[in-house]
Design a protein around this motif. Structure first.
Motif, PDB file in Angstrom:
ATOM      1  N   PRO A   7       0.709  -1.098  -0.283  1.00 15.39           N
ATOM      2  CA  PRO A   7       0.233   0.206   0.635  1.00 15.39           C
ATOM      3  C   PRO A   7       0.855   1.244  -0.185  1.00 15.39           C
ATOM      4  O   PRO A   7       0.041   2.563  -0.379  1.00 15.39           O
ATOM      5  N   GLU A   8       1.999   0.977   0.378  1.00 17.65           N
ATOM      6  CA  GLU A   8       2.996   2.232   0.529  1.00 17.65           C
ATOM      7  C   GLU A   8       4.303   2.323  -0.944  1.00 17.65           C
ATOM      8  O   GLU A   8       4.848   2.983  -0.624  1.00 17.65           O
ATOM      9  N   CYS A   9       3.541   1.300  -1.913  1.00 18.36           N
ATOM     10  CA  CYS A   9       4.728   1.429  -3.330  1.00 18.36           C
ATOM     11  C   CYS A   9       4.321   2.638  -4.172  1.00 18.36           C
ATOM     12  O   CYS A   9       3.476   3.196  -4.215  1.00 18.36           O
ATOM     13  N   ARG A  10       5.916   3.718  -4.133  1.00 23.56           N
ATOM     14  CA  ARG A  10       6.166   4.520  -4.701  1.00 23.56           C
ATOM     15  C   ARG A  10       5.900   4.547  -6.083  1.00 23.56           C
ATOM     16  O   ARG A  10       5.770   5.940  -7.107  1.00 23.56           O
ATOM     17  N   ILE A  11       5.750   3.579  -6.736  1.00 30.01           N
ATOM     18  CA  ILE A  11       5.012   3.427  -8.373  1.00 30.01           C
ATOM     19  C   ILE A  11       3.947   3.450  -8.692  1.00 30.01           C
ATOM     20  O   ILE A  11       2.958   4.514  -8.828  1.00 30.01           O
ATOM     21  N   CYS A  12       2.759   2.486  -7.695  1.00 32.07           N
ATOM     22  CA  CYS A  12       1.627   3.125  -7.840  1.00 32.07           C
ATOM     23  C   CYS A  12       1.098   3.359  -6.918  1.00 32.07           C
ATOM     24  O   CYS A  12      -0.793   2.684  -7.430  1.00 32.07           O
ATOM     25  N   LYS A  13       1.474   3.691  -5.866  1.00 32.21           N
ATOM     26  CA  LYS A  13       0.638   4.833  -4.388  1.00 32.21           C
ATOM     27  C   LYS A  13      -0.173   3.516  -4.157  1.00 32.21           C
ATOM     28  O   LYS A  13      -1.193   3.852  -3.619  1.00 32.21           O
ATOM     29  N   GLY A  14       0.016   2.406  -4.412  1.00 31.73           N
ATOM     30  CA  GLY A  14      -0.961   1.643  -3.282  1.00 31.73           C
ATOM     31  C   GLY A  14      -2.008   0.621  -3.931  1.00 31.73           C
ATOM     32  O   GLY A  14      -2.179  -0.298  -4.025  1.00 31.73           O
ATOM     33  N   THR A  15      -2.013   0.999  -5.656  1.00 28.47           N
ATOM     34  CA  THR A  15      -3.045   0.279  -6.372  1.00 28.47           C
ATOM     35  C   THR A  15      -3.306  -0.832  -7.128  1.00 28.47           C
ATOM     36  O   THR A  15      -4.350  -1.243  -7.913  1.00 28.47           O
ATOM     37  N   GLY A  16      -1.930  -0.974  -6.716  1.00 31.91           N
ATOM     38  CA  GLY A  16      -1.516  -1.857  -7.757  1.00 31.91           C
ATOM     39  C   GLY A  16      -1.418  -1.751  -9.298  1.00 31.91           C
ATOM     40  O   GLY A  16      -0.881  -3.111  -9.886  1.00 31.91           O
ATOM     41  N   TRP A  17      -2.001  -1.260 -10.219  1.00 35.56           N
ATOM     42  CA  TRP A  17      -1.959  -0.350 -11.239  1.00 35.56           C
ATOM     43  C   TRP A  17      -1.067   0.790 -11.727  1.00 35.56           C
ATOM     44  O   TRP A  17      -1.651   1.587 -10.726  1.00 35.56           O
ATOM     45  N   LEU A  18      -0.628   0.529 -12.898  1.00 37.45           N
ATOM     46  CA  LEU A  18      -0.310   1.498 -13.925  1.00 37.45           C
ATOM     47  C   LEU A  18      -0.800   1.669 -14.813  1.00 37.45           C
ATOM     48  O   LEU A  18      -0.470   0.868 -15.835  1.00 37.45           O
ATOM     49  N   GLU A  19      -1.212   3.185 -15.324  1.00 34.40           N
ATOM     50  CA  GLU A  19      -1.979   3.532 -16.938  1.00 34.40           C
ATOM     51  C   GLU A  19      -0.297   4.090 -18.051  1.00 34.40           C
ATOM     52  O   GLU A  19       0.252   4.909 -17.391  1.00 34.40           O
ATOM     53  N   ILE A  20      -0.695   3.368 -18.938  1.00 31.16           N
ATOM     54  CA  ILE A  20       0.538   2.782 -19.637  1.00 31.16           C
ATOM     55  C   ILE A  20       0.045   4.300 -21.246  1.00 31.16           C
ATOM     56  O   ILE A  20       1.025   4.428 -22.246  1.00 31.16           O
ATOM     57  N   LEU A  21      -0.967   3.733 -21.445  1.00 31.06           N
ATOM     58  CA  LEU A  21      -1.780   4.078 -22.712  1.00 31.06           C
ATOM     59  C   LEU A  21      -2.797   4.120 -23.636  1.00 31.06           C
ATOM     60  O   LEU A  21      -3.840   4.100 -22.917  1.00 31.06           O
ATOM     61  N   GLY A  22      -3.184   4.799 -24.265  1.00 23.47           N
ATOM     62  CA  GLY A  22      -4.493   5.069 -24.683  1.00 23.47           C
ATOM     63  C   GLY A  22      -4.605   4.133 -26.496  1.00 23.47           C
ATOM     64  O   GLY A  22      -3.636   4.132 -26.964  1.00 23.47           O
ATOM     65  N   SER A  23      -5.866   3.200 -26.693  1.00 26.54           N
ATOM     66  CA  SER A  23      -5.983   3.059 -28.058  1.00 26.54           C
ATOM     67  C   SER A  23      -7.237   2.906 -28.298  1.00 26.54           C
ATOM     68  O   SER A  23      -8.488   3.365 -27.186  1.00 26.54           O
ATOM     69  N   GLY A  24      -7.466   2.461 -29.141  1.00 24.13           N
ATOM     70  CA  GLY A  24      -8.427   2.121 -30.430  1.00 24.13           C
ATOM     71  C   GLY A  24      -8.995   1.563 -31.534  1.00 24.13           C
ATOM     72  O   GLY A  24      -7.541   1.661 -31.899  1.00 24.13           O
TER      73      GLY A  24
END
Length: 343
Positions: free
Chosen positions: A272-289
Protein backbone atom coordinates in the motif's frame (compact mmCIF):
# COMPACT_ATOMS: atom_id res chain seq x y z
CA UNK A 1 81.52 22.79 -65.03
CA UNK A 2 82.34 19.93 -62.63
CA UNK A 3 84.60 22.17 -60.52
CA UNK A 4 81.92 24.84 -60.27
CA UNK A 5 79.27 22.26 -59.44
CA UNK A 6 81.52 20.66 -56.81
CA UNK A 7 82.08 24.04 -55.17
CA UNK A 8 78.34 24.80 -55.25
CA UNK A 9 77.45 21.44 -53.70
CA UNK A 10 80.03 21.89 -50.94
CA UNK A 11 78.38 25.18 -50.03
CA UNK A 12 74.91 23.57 -50.15
CA UNK A 13 76.08 20.82 -47.79
CA UNK A 14 77.37 23.36 -45.28
CA UNK A 15 74.06 25.26 -45.41
CA UNK A 16 72.07 22.04 -45.06
CA UNK A 17 74.05 20.85 -42.04
CA UNK A 18 73.46 24.16 -40.32
CA UNK A 19 69.73 23.87 -41.04
CA UNK A 20 69.43 20.27 -39.96
CA UNK A 21 70.97 21.02 -36.56
CA UNK A 22 68.09 23.43 -35.87
CA UNK A 23 65.36 20.83 -36.41
CA UNK A 24 63.54 20.15 -33.13
CA UNK A 25 60.12 18.94 -34.27
CA UNK A 26 58.41 16.74 -36.82
CA UNK A 27 56.94 19.84 -38.46
CA UNK A 28 60.40 21.38 -38.96
CA UNK A 29 61.64 18.05 -40.30
CA UNK A 30 58.82 17.93 -42.88
CA UNK A 31 59.48 21.51 -43.95
CA UNK A 32 63.23 20.87 -44.44
CA UNK A 33 62.55 17.68 -46.40
CA UNK A 34 60.10 19.58 -48.59
CA UNK A 35 62.74 22.27 -49.22
CA UNK A 36 65.22 19.76 -50.64
CA UNK A 37 62.98 17.14 -52.22
CA UNK A 38 59.86 19.00 -53.40
CA UNK A 39 58.91 17.68 -56.83
CA UNK A 40 58.71 21.18 -58.33
CA UNK A 41 61.07 23.47 -56.39
CA UNK A 42 63.23 21.14 -54.29
CA UNK A 43 66.97 21.89 -54.34
CA UNK A 44 67.86 18.29 -55.23
CA UNK A 45 65.15 18.28 -57.90
CA UNK A 46 66.54 21.45 -59.50
CA UNK A 47 70.08 20.05 -59.46
CA UNK A 48 68.91 16.93 -61.29
CA UNK A 49 67.17 19.10 -63.89
CA UNK A 50 70.47 20.94 -64.55
CA UNK A 51 72.03 17.67 -65.73
CA UNK A 52 70.22 18.19 -69.03
CA UNK A 53 72.50 21.20 -69.76
CA UNK A 54 75.77 19.46 -68.85
CA UNK A 55 77.97 18.39 -71.80
CA UNK A 56 77.87 14.59 -72.40
CA UNK A 57 81.51 14.08 -71.45
CA UNK A 58 80.92 15.69 -68.02
CA UNK A 59 77.50 14.22 -67.16
CA UNK A 60 78.91 11.21 -65.31
CA UNK A 61 80.98 13.36 -62.94
CA UNK A 62 78.15 15.86 -62.43
CA UNK A 63 75.71 13.01 -61.72
CA UNK A 64 78.12 11.53 -59.13
CA UNK A 65 78.37 14.90 -57.32
CA UNK A 66 74.57 15.42 -57.27
CA UNK A 67 73.94 11.85 -56.03
CA UNK A 68 76.53 12.35 -53.29
CA UNK A 69 74.64 15.49 -52.21
CA UNK A 70 71.27 13.71 -52.27
CA UNK A 71 72.65 10.82 -50.18
CA UNK A 72 74.11 13.26 -47.65
CA UNK A 73 70.79 15.08 -47.28
CA UNK A 74 68.79 11.84 -47.08
CA UNK A 75 71.06 10.27 -44.45
CA UNK A 76 70.98 13.36 -42.25
CA UNK A 77 67.20 13.68 -42.52
CA UNK A 78 66.80 10.00 -41.59
CA UNK A 79 69.02 10.48 -38.55
CA UNK A 80 67.01 13.49 -37.42
CA UNK A 81 63.75 11.57 -37.91
CA UNK A 82 65.04 8.70 -35.75
CA UNK A 83 66.20 11.18 -33.08
CA UNK A 84 62.81 12.87 -32.97
CA UNK A 85 60.99 9.53 -32.66
CA UNK A 86 63.28 8.41 -29.85
CA UNK A 87 62.80 11.70 -28.05
CA UNK A 88 59.04 11.44 -28.35
CA UNK A 89 59.03 7.92 -26.95
CA UNK A 90 61.12 9.01 -23.99
CA UNK A 91 58.47 11.57 -23.00
CA UNK A 92 55.94 8.78 -22.32
CA UNK A 93 56.10 7.30 -18.84
CA UNK A 94 54.59 3.86 -19.32
CA UNK A 95 54.42 3.33 -15.55
CA UNK A 96 51.78 6.04 -15.13
CA UNK A 97 48.12 4.96 -14.80
CA UNK A 98 45.98 5.46 -17.92
CA UNK A 99 44.10 8.72 -18.35
CA UNK A 100 40.36 8.20 -17.78
CA UNK A 101 38.22 10.06 -20.28
CA UNK A 102 34.53 9.59 -19.51
CA UNK A 103 32.39 8.51 -22.46
CA UNK A 104 28.83 9.78 -22.81
CA UNK A 105 25.77 7.57 -23.17
CA UNK A 106 22.33 7.98 -24.77
CA UNK A 107 19.82 9.88 -22.65
CA UNK A 108 17.36 7.68 -20.78
CA UNK A 109 14.43 8.95 -22.87
CA UNK A 110 16.31 8.20 -26.10
CA UNK A 111 17.22 4.73 -24.83
CA UNK A 112 13.59 4.06 -23.89
CA UNK A 113 12.33 5.29 -27.27
CA UNK A 114 14.83 3.07 -29.11
CA UNK A 115 13.82 0.03 -27.07
CA UNK A 116 10.13 0.67 -27.74
CA UNK A 117 10.77 1.10 -31.45
CA UNK A 118 12.82 -2.11 -31.62
CA UNK A 119 9.94 -4.16 -30.18
CA UNK A 120 7.49 -2.94 -32.83
CA UNK A 121 10.06 -3.22 -35.62
CA UNK A 122 10.45 -6.89 -34.70
CA UNK A 123 6.67 -7.22 -35.13
CA UNK A 124 6.94 -5.81 -38.66
CA UNK A 125 6.01 -2.17 -38.03
CA UNK A 126 7.53 0.64 -40.08
CA UNK A 127 8.88 3.76 -38.33
CA UNK A 128 7.53 7.02 -39.79
CA UNK A 129 8.18 10.62 -38.73
CA UNK A 130 6.70 13.98 -39.66
CA UNK A 131 7.02 17.73 -39.07
CA UNK A 132 6.68 19.19 -35.58
CA UNK A 133 4.89 22.25 -37.00
CA UNK A 134 1.53 21.11 -38.34
CA UNK A 135 -1.63 22.40 -39.98
CA UNK A 136 -4.62 22.73 -37.69
CA UNK A 137 -6.48 20.43 -40.06
CA UNK A 138 -4.04 17.52 -39.69
CA UNK A 139 -3.65 18.06 -35.95
CA UNK A 140 -7.36 18.35 -35.15
CA UNK A 141 -9.98 18.32 -37.92
CA UNK A 142 -8.80 15.22 -39.80
CA UNK A 143 -8.69 13.38 -36.46
CA UNK A 144 -12.39 14.03 -35.81
CA UNK A 145 -11.64 16.56 -33.07
CA UNK A 146 -14.57 19.04 -33.15
CA UNK A 147 -14.12 22.80 -33.33
CA UNK A 148 -15.40 23.28 -29.76
CA UNK A 149 -12.96 20.74 -28.27
CA UNK A 150 -10.83 22.31 -25.46
CA UNK A 151 -7.61 20.99 -27.04
CA UNK A 152 -8.09 23.50 -29.88
CA UNK A 153 -8.09 26.43 -27.46
CA UNK A 154 -5.09 28.77 -27.29
CA UNK A 155 -4.83 27.96 -23.59
CA UNK A 156 -3.80 24.39 -24.46
CA UNK A 157 -2.08 24.59 -27.86
CA UNK A 158 0.86 26.57 -29.26
CA UNK A 159 -0.34 28.46 -32.34
CA UNK A 160 2.34 29.85 -34.67
CA UNK A 161 2.25 33.64 -34.88
CA UNK A 162 2.00 34.86 -38.47
CA UNK A 163 1.13 31.36 -39.77
CA UNK A 164 -2.62 31.01 -39.97
CA UNK A 165 -4.03 27.64 -38.94
CA UNK A 166 -0.56 26.34 -37.98
CA UNK A 167 0.30 24.81 -34.61
CA UNK A 168 3.06 22.93 -32.86
CA UNK A 169 1.66 19.42 -32.96
CA UNK A 170 0.00 18.31 -29.72
CA UNK A 171 0.47 14.59 -30.51
CA UNK A 172 2.09 12.52 -33.26
CA UNK A 173 -1.33 11.61 -34.67
CA UNK A 174 -0.95 14.14 -37.55
CA UNK A 175 1.85 11.91 -38.85
CA UNK A 176 -0.73 9.12 -39.01
CA UNK A 177 -2.91 11.36 -41.18
CA UNK A 178 -0.01 12.11 -43.53
CA UNK A 179 0.91 8.43 -43.61
CA UNK A 180 -2.61 7.22 -44.42
CA UNK A 181 -2.97 9.80 -47.20
CA UNK A 182 0.29 8.66 -48.82
CA UNK A 183 -0.21 4.89 -48.50
CA UNK A 184 -2.81 2.35 -49.46
CA UNK A 185 -3.81 -0.39 -46.99
CA UNK A 186 -2.74 -2.79 -45.69
CA UNK A 187 -0.02 -1.14 -43.58
CA UNK A 188 1.25 -0.86 -40.02
CA UNK A 189 3.59 1.75 -38.61
CA UNK A 190 4.68 3.55 -35.46
CA UNK A 191 5.15 7.31 -35.16
CA UNK A 192 7.67 8.55 -32.57
CA UNK A 193 8.50 12.18 -31.90
CA UNK A 194 8.34 15.31 -29.77
CA UNK A 195 5.01 16.97 -29.04
CA UNK A 196 4.05 20.30 -27.49
CA UNK A 197 1.32 21.46 -25.13
CA UNK A 198 0.79 24.51 -22.94
CA UNK A 199 1.39 22.72 -19.66
CA UNK A 200 3.02 24.30 -16.65
CA UNK A 201 6.08 22.24 -15.71
CA UNK A 202 5.51 20.05 -12.68
CA UNK A 203 6.32 16.51 -11.57
CA UNK A 204 4.15 14.93 -14.29
CA UNK A 205 3.88 17.63 -16.99
CA UNK A 206 6.24 19.55 -19.28
CA UNK A 207 5.43 21.71 -22.33
CA UNK A 208 7.59 19.42 -24.49
CA UNK A 209 7.51 15.63 -24.22
CA UNK A 210 7.81 12.51 -26.35
CA UNK A 211 5.23 10.12 -27.76
CA UNK A 212 5.06 6.94 -29.78
CA UNK A 213 1.82 6.15 -31.56
CA UNK A 214 0.98 3.08 -33.60
CA UNK A 215 -1.42 2.32 -36.44
CA UNK A 216 -2.56 -0.78 -38.32
CA UNK A 217 -5.11 -0.75 -41.14
CA UNK A 218 -6.28 -3.80 -43.09
CA UNK A 219 -9.38 -5.76 -43.96
CA UNK A 220 -11.16 -7.40 -41.04
CA UNK A 221 -9.13 -5.82 -38.23
CA UNK A 222 -10.94 -5.97 -34.88
CA UNK A 223 -10.40 -5.19 -31.22
CA UNK A 224 -8.96 -8.62 -30.44
CA UNK A 225 -6.09 -7.87 -32.84
CA UNK A 226 -5.40 -4.65 -30.95
CA UNK A 227 -5.43 -6.45 -27.62
CA UNK A 228 -3.08 -9.16 -28.88
CA UNK A 229 -0.54 -6.65 -30.22
CA UNK A 230 -0.54 -4.54 -27.04
CA UNK A 231 -0.25 -7.51 -24.70
CA UNK A 232 2.68 -8.81 -26.77
CA UNK A 233 4.36 -5.42 -26.57
CA UNK A 234 3.74 -4.99 -22.82
CA UNK A 235 5.19 -8.39 -21.94
CA UNK A 236 8.20 -7.80 -24.20
CA UNK A 237 8.95 -4.46 -22.53
CA UNK A 238 7.88 -4.93 -18.90
CA UNK A 239 8.18 -8.71 -18.46
CA UNK A 240 6.15 -11.86 -19.03
CA UNK A 241 4.59 -11.82 -15.54
CA UNK A 242 2.82 -8.50 -16.14
CA UNK A 243 -1.01 -8.51 -16.14
CA UNK A 244 -2.93 -6.07 -18.36
CA UNK A 245 -6.30 -4.39 -17.80
CA UNK A 246 -8.36 -2.71 -20.52
CA UNK A 247 -10.75 0.04 -19.36
CA UNK A 248 -13.31 1.88 -21.52
CA UNK A 249 -12.04 5.29 -22.61
CA UNK A 250 -12.85 8.12 -24.97
CA UNK A 251 -10.78 9.62 -27.78
CA UNK A 252 -12.36 11.51 -30.72
CA UNK A 253 -10.27 9.61 -33.27
CA UNK A 254 -11.04 6.04 -32.06
CA UNK A 255 -14.31 4.18 -31.40
CA UNK A 256 -14.48 2.09 -29.31
CA UNK A 257 -11.60 3.34 -27.19
CA UNK A 258 -9.74 1.82 -24.27
CA UNK A 259 -7.12 2.83 -21.75
CA UNK A 260 -4.63 0.16 -20.75
CA UNK A 261 -3.25 -0.42 -17.27
CA UNK A 262 -0.58 -2.87 -16.25
CA UNK A 263 -0.04 -4.54 -12.90
CA UNK A 264 2.61 -2.79 -10.82
CA UNK A 265 5.90 -4.45 -11.69
CA UNK A 266 7.42 -3.38 -8.35
CA UNK A 267 4.88 -4.54 -5.73
CA UNK A 268 2.23 -6.38 -7.83
CA UNK A 269 -0.45 -4.70 -5.68
CA UNK A 270 0.88 -6.04 -2.40
CA UNK A 271 2.39 -2.82 -1.00
CA UNK A 272 0.00 0.00 0.00
CA UNK A 273 3.01 2.31 0.30
CA UNK A 274 4.44 1.50 -3.17
CA UNK A 275 6.19 4.53 -4.67
CA UNK A 276 5.26 3.45 -8.21
CA UNK A 277 1.55 2.57 -8.08
CA UNK A 278 0.71 4.40 -4.81
CA UNK A 279 -0.84 1.21 -3.47
CA UNK A 280 -3.41 0.74 -6.27
CA UNK A 281 -1.56 -2.14 -7.89
CA UNK A 282 -2.12 -0.68 -11.39
CA UNK A 283 -0.27 1.71 -13.68
CA UNK A 284 -1.88 3.52 -16.63
CA UNK A 285 0.48 3.37 -19.60
CA UNK A 286 -1.34 4.04 -22.89
CA UNK A 287 -4.55 4.78 -24.78
CA UNK A 288 -5.90 2.89 -27.75
CA UNK A 289 -8.94 2.05 -29.85
CA UNK A 290 -10.33 1.21 -33.26
CA UNK A 291 -9.73 3.98 -35.81
CA UNK A 292 -12.88 6.06 -36.18
CA UNK A 293 -14.54 5.62 -39.61
CA UNK A 294 -14.53 9.41 -40.13
CA UNK A 295 -10.74 9.47 -39.73
CA UNK A 296 -10.40 6.78 -42.39
CA UNK A 297 -12.74 8.73 -44.70
CA UNK A 298 -10.72 11.93 -44.18
CA UNK A 299 -7.66 10.05 -45.44
CA UNK A 300 -9.41 8.60 -48.50
CA UNK A 301 -9.79 5.08 -47.06
CA UNK A 302 -13.15 3.32 -47.39
CA UNK A 303 -14.28 2.32 -43.84
CA UNK A 304 -16.70 -0.20 -45.37
CA UNK A 305 -13.71 -2.16 -46.69
CA UNK A 306 -10.93 -1.41 -44.24
CA UNK A 307 -10.69 -1.08 -40.47
CA UNK A 308 -7.81 -0.48 -38.14
CA UNK A 309 -6.58 0.22 -34.66
CA UNK A 310 -4.38 2.88 -33.15
CA UNK A 311 -2.57 3.37 -29.85
CA UNK A 312 -0.32 5.93 -28.22
CA UNK A 313 1.93 6.25 -25.20
CA UNK A 314 4.22 8.82 -23.60
CA UNK A 315 7.86 7.77 -23.80
CA UNK A 316 8.74 9.99 -20.84
CA UNK A 317 6.02 8.41 -18.69
CA UNK A 318 7.09 4.89 -19.66
CA UNK A 319 10.67 5.75 -18.67
CA UNK A 320 9.47 7.27 -15.38
CA UNK A 321 7.44 4.19 -14.47
CA UNK A 322 10.07 1.66 -15.46
CA UNK A 323 12.96 3.35 -13.67
CA UNK A 324 11.10 4.85 -10.71
CA UNK A 325 11.86 8.48 -11.59
CA UNK A 326 9.70 10.63 -9.28
CA UNK A 327 9.71 13.89 -11.27
CA UNK A 328 9.48 14.36 -15.04
CA UNK A 329 11.58 17.51 -14.85
CA UNK A 330 14.61 15.49 -13.79
CA UNK A 331 14.97 14.27 -17.38
CA UNK A 332 15.64 17.81 -18.62
CA UNK A 333 17.65 19.44 -15.82
CA UNK A 334 20.98 18.07 -17.13
CA UNK A 335 22.04 17.02 -13.64
CA UNK A 336 25.02 14.72 -14.23
CA UNK A 337 24.36 12.88 -10.98
CA UNK A 338 20.97 11.82 -12.34
CA UNK A 339 22.14 11.10 -15.89
CA UNK A 340 25.07 8.94 -14.73
CA UNK A 341 22.70 6.58 -12.94
CA UNK A 342 21.44 5.44 -16.33
CA UNK A 343 24.67 5.72 -18.35
Amino acid sequence: MSRELSHEIDELIQVFKAEVEQVQSQQQHRELKEKYFSRRRGICTLLMQRLRDVPPQKKAEAGRLINHFKQTVTQNLDQVSARLKTGREKTVDWTLPPVYRPIGAPHLIERTRTELEDIFIQMGYEVAEGPEMESEYNNFTALNIPAHHPARDEQDTFFIQGREDTVLRTHTSPVQIRYMKSKRPPFKAIFPGKVFRKDEPDATHTPVFHQIEGLLVDCGVNFSHLRGILETFIRAFFGSEIVTRFRPGYFPFTEPSAEIDISCFLCFGRDPECRICKGTGWLEILGSGMVHPKVLENCGIDPEVFSGFAFGMGVDRIAMLRHGVPDLRMFFENDLRFLRQFG
